[in-house]
Design a protein around this motif. Structure first.
Motif, PDB file in Angstrom:
ATOM      1  N   PRO A  90       0.826  -1.222   0.000  1.00 39.57           N
ATOM      2  CA  PRO A  90       0.000   0.000   0.000  1.00 39.57           C
ATOM      3  C   PRO A  90       0.854   1.264   0.000  1.00 39.57           C
ATOM      4  N   THR A  91       0.449   2.231  -0.811  1.00 37.42           N
ATOM      5  CA  THR A  91       1.152   3.507  -0.863  1.00 37.42           C
ATOM      6  C   THR A  91       1.047   4.252   0.460  1.00 37.42           C
ATOM      7  N   THR A  92      -0.089   4.105   1.151  1.00 40.68           N
ATOM      8  CA  THR A  92      -0.256   4.779   2.437  1.00 40.68           C
ATOM      9  C   THR A  92       0.762   4.285   3.464  1.00 40.68           C
ATOM     10  N   ALA A  93       1.064   2.988   3.412  1.00 37.49           N
ATOM     11  CA  ALA A  93       2.070   2.448   4.328  1.00 37.49           C
ATOM     12  C   ALA A  93       3.441   3.038   4.036  1.00 37.49           C
ATOM     13  N   LEU A  94       3.741   3.217   2.755  1.00 44.34           N
ATOM     14  CA  LEU A  94       5.025   3.819   2.399  1.00 44.34           C
ATOM     15  C   LEU A  94       5.100   5.266   2.875  1.00 44.34           C
ATOM     16  N   MET A  95       3.989   6.021   2.761  1.00 45.99           N
ATOM     17  CA  MET A  95       3.983   7.395   3.243  1.00 45.99           C
ATOM     18  C   MET A  95       4.193   7.443   4.757  1.00 45.99           C
ATOM     19  N   PHE A  96       3.600   6.494   5.463  1.00 49.28           N
ATOM     20  CA  PHE A  96       3.818   6.428   6.911  1.00 49.28           C
ATOM     21  C   PHE A  96       5.298   6.174   7.207  1.00 49.28           C
ATOM     22  N   LEU A  97       5.935   5.302   6.443  1.00 51.41           N
ATOM     23  CA  LEU A  97       7.360   5.016   6.633  1.00 51.41           C
ATOM     24  C   LEU A  97       8.212   6.234   6.290  1.00 51.41           C
ATOM     25  N   PHE A  98       7.854   6.948   5.205  1.00 55.06           N
ATOM     26  CA  PHE A  98       8.573   8.179   4.876  1.00 55.06           C
ATOM     27  C   PHE A  98       8.470   9.170   6.031  1.00 55.06           C
ATOM     28  N   GLY A  99       7.240   9.355   6.545  1.00 57.87           N
ATOM     29  CA  GLY A  99       7.059  10.267   7.661  1.00 57.87           C
ATOM     30  C   GLY A  99       7.840   9.829   8.889  1.00 57.87           C
ATOM     31  N   MET A 100       7.849   8.528   9.155  1.00 54.00           N
ATOM     32  CA  MET A 100       8.590   8.018  10.301  1.00 54.00           C
ATOM     33  C   MET A 100      10.083   8.338  10.170  1.00 54.00           C
ATOM     34  N   ALA A 101      10.619   8.164   8.960  1.00 54.95           N
ATOM     35  CA  ALA A 101      12.037   8.466   8.743  1.00 54.95           C
ATOM     36  C   ALA A 101      12.325   9.952   8.954  1.00 54.95           C
ATOM     37  N   THR A 102      11.449  10.816   8.449  1.00 55.04           N
ATOM     38  CA  THR A 102      11.674  12.249   8.640  1.00 55.04           C
ATOM     39  C   THR A 102      11.518  12.644  10.098  1.00 55.04           C
ATOM     40  N   GLY A 103      10.596  11.982  10.815  1.00 55.82           N
ATOM     41  CA  GLY A 103      10.441  12.274  12.241  1.00 55.82           C
ATOM     42  C   GLY A 103      11.672  11.894  13.038  1.00 55.82           C
ATOM     43  N   ILE A 104      12.254  10.748  12.707  1.00 57.79           N
ATOM     44  CA  ILE A 104      13.475  10.305  13.403  1.00 57.79           C
ATOM     45  C   ILE A 104      14.617  11.279  13.125  1.00 57.79           C
ATOM     46  N   ILE A 105      14.768  11.668  11.847  1.00 61.52           N
ATOM     47  CA  ILE A 105      15.847  12.592  11.480  1.00 61.52           C
ATOM     48  C   ILE A 105      15.646  13.950  12.156  1.00 61.52           C
ATOM     49  N   ALA A 106      14.396  14.442  12.144  1.00 60.17           N
ATOM     50  CA  ALA A 106      14.131  15.747  12.758  1.00 60.17           C
ATOM     51  C   ALA A 106      14.387  15.723  14.256  1.00 60.17           C
ATOM     52  N   SER A 107      14.042  14.611  14.913  1.00 56.67           N
ATOM     53  CA  SER A 107      14.292  14.510  16.357  1.00 56.67           C
ATOM     54  C   SER A 107      15.782  14.476  16.657  1.00 56.67           C
ATOM     55  N   ALA A 108      16.544  13.791  15.819  1.00 58.41           N
ATOM     56  CA  ALA A 108      17.988  13.684  16.042  1.00 58.41           C
ATOM     57  C   ALA A 108      18.699  15.004  15.765  1.00 58.41           C
ATOM     58  N   THR A 109      18.115  15.844  14.898  1.00 55.88           N
ATOM     59  CA  THR A 109      18.748  17.113  14.534  1.00 55.88           C
ATOM     60  C   THR A 109      17.895  18.307  14.980  1.00 55.88           C
ATOM     61  N   SER A 110      17.157  18.123  16.061  1.00 53.59           N
ATOM     62  CA  SER A 110      16.212  19.162  16.492  1.00 53.59           C
ATOM     63  C   SER A 110      16.903  20.465  16.866  1.00 53.59           C
ATOM     64  N   MET A 111      18.156  20.411  17.275  1.00 50.87           N
ATOM     65  CA  MET A 111      18.870  21.627  17.642  1.00 50.87           C
ATOM     66  C   MET A 111      19.440  22.337  16.420  1.00 50.87           C
ATOM     67  N   SER A 112      19.371  21.688  15.250  1.00 54.54           N
ATOM     68  CA  SER A 112      19.875  22.307  14.038  1.00 54.54           C
ATOM     69  C   SER A 112      18.881  23.340  13.530  1.00 54.54           C
ATOM     70  N   ASN A 113      19.405  24.407  12.931  1.00 52.02           N
ATOM     71  CA  ASN A 113      18.547  25.489  12.476  1.00 52.02           C
ATOM     72  C   ASN A 113      18.363  25.452  10.964  1.00 52.02           C
ATOM     73  N   ASN A 114      18.129  24.248  10.407  1.00 56.95           N
ATOM     74  CA  ASN A 114      17.945  24.158   8.959  1.00 56.95           C
ATOM     75  C   ASN A 114      16.463  24.068   8.619  1.00 56.95           C
ATOM     76  N   ALA A 115      16.151  24.332   7.361  1.00 55.95           N
ATOM     77  CA  ALA A 115      14.755  24.429   6.929  1.00 55.95           C
ATOM     78  C   ALA A 115      14.032  23.101   7.064  1.00 55.95           C
ATOM     79  N   TYR A 116      14.701  22.033   6.709  1.00 53.61           N
ATOM     80  CA  TYR A 116      14.065  20.710   6.747  1.00 53.61           C
ATOM     81  C   TYR A 116      13.618  20.359   8.167  1.00 53.61           C
TER      82      TYR A 116
END
Length: 847
Positions: A90-116
């Motif tokens: 399912p494409t929806t499952a892939l979108m959930f996985l994409f979001g999960m990856a971005t959430g993990i990256i954003a949490s690990a770099t939360s102190m960074s001041n970049n746009a992403y």
């Protein structure tokens, strides 16, 4: 020391692009096939993560657009991969996985001041009311509008039982799992809130799955109807239980206590009152659609879409925020009313096309957003979340997923003796699939996000009460993910194993009858194409034709020749030894007219410079204003003919250079005609783009990986294909032009017709130039055979889509036919063309 002023996003992107342009001879380094979209995504990520700023994030509101744009971009890349290699995922499952990856990256770099990172964190902290208001109305209305009204009338009692009593029982049983089995010490009200969240099945994911699998309409109605109604009831239960839990937290002004009597009163008021308001809003919308239903008015069709969008969101807002009723049930009721009473007022396909795109965008983003928050929970690095999501939590989440599915099976089969005897009824196989197909998705994610964000809004960072919703969201996220991946992936095989989509013998006979009609359609198309350009298709290779067009495999040479034009030898200064049709050239001009026209072209001074001083009668005719307007009309007809060929697949969009040059040539010809010049599109077709632009187009359209270093052969191949398209476009334009001008084309007046219509003479002169080019091609028969195969395969695919549109085949049957007669064969044809190009030696002068 003053800090250096930071550059803006457009400047950085343009700078990066210019560096790539200067560093690469091919402008953009596209990798073949799968590498292309993912390389661009990596490049975009690198650019975005380098953007820093010296001003507060609150002053850069535009940064919020970065995350959804990236999610949609990666969603398209993911769809490309799944649709071609893992179509059952399912494409929806892939979108959930994409979001999960971005959430993990954003949490690990939360102190960074970049746009992403900053954009991701902004979306993670989205207001709960805004989340529900932005996503749910459009998704719910689209699902309700797609329901079969007649089946709703027959199955309403079944859906009511499944969506109200069973949802309440399921909520209670799931709450027992959270209260007694999960080791988080939730109180009963939080457990009931969690149970109501998981009681909501996802109508969007279920509807897309059933449509993709070709499930019977009755089964679609049972699952989609149940999903829509139980979403409404689950949200009502969620509202009641979450307020009880908020009240138990003893936060001033947060939540309110509700006893049992008040709970029932709230339930009936929120559900029945919302349905009444939804019906009223639906009737208002129907009246608006009726007043905006001027046929053939493009503006009215746009206004209808805007009206539906506005009323849908206003309906949800009025119910949810003003009168405190169920916005979900109100929107579902509105959608059902519009479907029953107003569908026939909708003009054209604009509404359906717009809503499909809107649903795809919103559905992708809400699953990705759920993945972002889930990624922040499981990353254990989020600065505002103290609680860690450990391996033990994963184990309990998997156990909860299993128990939730067991509860659903128990509910469905427990109610089977009653439900199987009322309404549409159902079989044991259908009950099994309904139990397995209860996917958790967008609604569960939205409610879990709402609960978590409301608590975080009213508590301070580090408050231990936040730990409860963090764990709850983590468990819910795992269940949603497993539901989409496991249930969504295996629903198709289960549907086929239960034999719920197998066609009956009678249905199979009907499909075989469609195959016979397809054969007739292809033979008719073959006659039409070859008769319009008999010189081009004089040497078609019948064995190759049968090899790549499987529907023609059973036809003998004699049978195939019946659909190809009979040929005769003619003598011509430009076509010695070539063969031309002696039968009808098309539905307007017979071949006798072509022979007469050949004489006109060779002898008429309007088209030939016979005076010796370079001055022709055509120069005088150019000054006639009517001829200028005729040329403009003819250019429009040519553009329309090219568009038809591209849309029908006769000009394959995979041949980027062919389609690009055809359209660019007509643009340049239109500009030249507007300045008073004669029709000269053949010259523009062969000089329409520089090598730089051609390189970009060929790179973007994927032509280069097939021909590598075979530039001469590849160019020759493209020239042949676009010349064939050029001749066919002129043939159609001439026919339509003659019909529109009411020109009499009998043989006695043919010369006069062409003498009195200079644009037709100019068109025929351009066609003669094209035929001269084809006459010089040594392997024209091979090229023409592959071009004819290409045209016939695309025609077969379009015919299958036509049968589906007319209701003669369902989507699954049409996709099967397209896969059998088109997809596999077109890949084989492309591979054979590449091999053919390798075997063609370029002429010495061309090399």
């Amino acid at each position: 020391m003053l800090e250096t002023k930071q550059r803006s996003l457009p400047f950085i992107i343009m700078k990066k692009l210019m560096m790539d342009l200067l560093a690469s001879s091919w402008m953009i380094r596209w990798r073949p096939r799968l590498g292309r979209p993912f390389d661009v995504g990596v490049w975009m990520y690198k650019v975005l993560t380098k953007i820093h700023r010296n001003i507060p994030i609150e002053e850069e509101v535009w940064i919020a657009l970065v995350w959804p744009a990236l999610m949609l971009f990666f969603g398209v890349c993911g769809y490309f991969f799944l649709s071609r290699y893992i179509p059952t995922f399912p494409t929806t499952a892939l979108m959930f996985l994409f979001g999960m990856a971005t959430g993990i990256i954003a949490s690990a770099t939360s102190m960074s001041n970049n746009a992403y990172t900053q954009s991701t964190l902004l979306w993670e902290d989205i207001n709960s009311e805004l989340l529900l208001m932005a996503f749910l109305p459009a998704l719910l209305f689209g699902d309700a509008f797609n329901l079969n009204v007649n089946l709703i009338r027959e199955s309403w009692l079944q859906c009511f039982i499944m969506a109200f009593p069973l949802v309440l029982i399921g909520t209670a049983l799931t709450a027992l799992v959270g209260f007694y089995i999960l080791p988080y010490d939730w109180n009963i009200w939080l457990a009931l809130t969690w149970g109501s969240i998981l009681a909501a099945t996802d109508p969007v994911a279920v509807a897309a799955l059933l449509k993709e699998l070709g499930a019977p309409p009755r089964l679609k109605m049972l699952i989609a109807g149940e999903s829509l109604l139980n979403d409404g009831s689950a949200i009502v239960f969620f509202t009641i239980f979450s307020q009880k839990w908020f009240s138990s937290l003893n936060i001033n002004g947060f939540g309110y206590d509700i006893d049992m009597a008040q709970g029932f009163a709230i339930f009936f008021r929120m559900s029945l009152g919302a349905i009444a308001i939804g019906i009223l809003m639906g009737l208002i919308l129907v009246l608006m659609l009726r007043r905006l239903s001027r046929r053939f008015s493009h503006t009215d069709s746009i206004a209808q879409v805007i009206a539906v969008l506005a009323v849908t969101y206003l309906n949800y807002y009025i119910n949810d925020s003003l009168v405190f009723m169920s916005g979900v049930m109100a929107v579902v009721a509105q959608g059902a009313v519009v479907k029953a009473l107003g569908e026939h007022f909708l003009l054209g396909h604009m509404f359906h096309s717009f809503w499909e795109v809107l649903e795809a965008v919103l559905n992708s983003l809400i699953f990705a957003l759920g993945g972002v928050i889930f990624g922040g929970v499981i990353s254990n690095q989020h600065p505002l979340r103290v609680t860690s999501f450990t391996g033990g939590d994963w184990g309990y989440a998997i156990l909860a997923y299993i128990l939730v599915n067991v509860i659903r099976f128990a509910l469905m089969f427990g109610a089977y003796p009653l439900i199987s005897r009322i309404g549409l009824k159902w079989s044991l196989q259908e009950a099994t699939f309904v139990s397995f197909g209860g996917l958790r998705g967008a609604i569960a994610i939205a409610l879990a996000v709402t609960l978590d964000s409301e608590l975080r809004r009213d508590t301070a960072p580090g408050d231990p009460r936040r730990d409860e919703t963090t764990k709850m969201f983590g468990i819910t996220g795992v269940i949603v993910l497993l539901s989409l991946v496991v249930n969504g992936t295996f629903a198709g095989p289960l549907l086929r194993w239960l034999r719920l989509v197998e066609p009956s013998e009678e249905r199979q006979q009907i499909i075989e009858g469609h195959a016979v009609l397809l054969k007739k359609h292809l033979t008719s198309t073959m006659s039409r194409v070859t008769e319009s350009n008999p010189g081009t298709f004089a040497d078609v290779q019948l064995n190759t034709l049968r090899e790549y067009v499987p529907i023609l495999q059973n036809l003998t040479d004699a049978e195939l020749l019946e659909y190809l034009p009979k040929t005769i030898e003619i003598s011509s200064p430009t076509h010695k030894g070539r063969r031309y049709s002696a039968i009808a050239r098309g539905f307007v001009t017979p071949s006798s007219h072509r022979n007469m026209l050949t004489s006109v072209i060779e002898n008429d001074p309007i088209l030939a410079d016979s005076s010796g001083d370079g001055h022709t009668i055509a120069d005088e005719i150019n000054e006639i204003p009517m001829l200028k307007e005729q040329r403009k009309v003819y250019i429009s007809l040519l553009r329309s003919a090219y568009r038809k060929q591209i849309e029908s697949g006769e000009v394959d969009i995979k041949r980027g250079r062919v389609a690009f040059k055809l359209l660019q040539s007509i643009d340049r010809a239109e500009n030249a005609v507007a300045q008073g010049e004669r029709l000269n599109d053949w010259e523009f077709l062969n000089t329409s783009s520089t090598s730089l632009i051609s390189s970009i187009i060929s790179k973007c359209c994927g032509d280069s990986h097939r021909y590598a270093s075979l530039s001469v052969s590849a160019n020759e191949t493209d020239k042949v294909y676009r010349t064939i398209a050029f001749l066919r476009a002129h043939e159609e334009a001439e026919s339509v032009y003659c019909e529109s001008m009411d020109l009499d084309l009998d043989s006695s007046s043919m010369v006069e017709v062409y003498k009195s219509n200079g644009v037709l003479k100019e068109s025929q002169l351009e066609c003669e130039k094209a035929r001269e080019f084809l006459a010089k091609i040594a392997n024209l028969g091979v090229f023409a055979t592959y071009a004819l195969c290409d045209i016939l395969l695309h025609s077969a695919a379009n015919y299958a889509l036509h049968l589906e549109k007319e209701g003669l085949m369902n989507e699954r049957e049409a996709e099967t036919m397209i896969g059998d007669v088109f997809t596999t064969q077109i890949l084989r044809l492309r591979k054979k063309e590449s091999i053919m190009c390798e075997q063609i030696e370029p002429d010495d002068d061309e090399a």
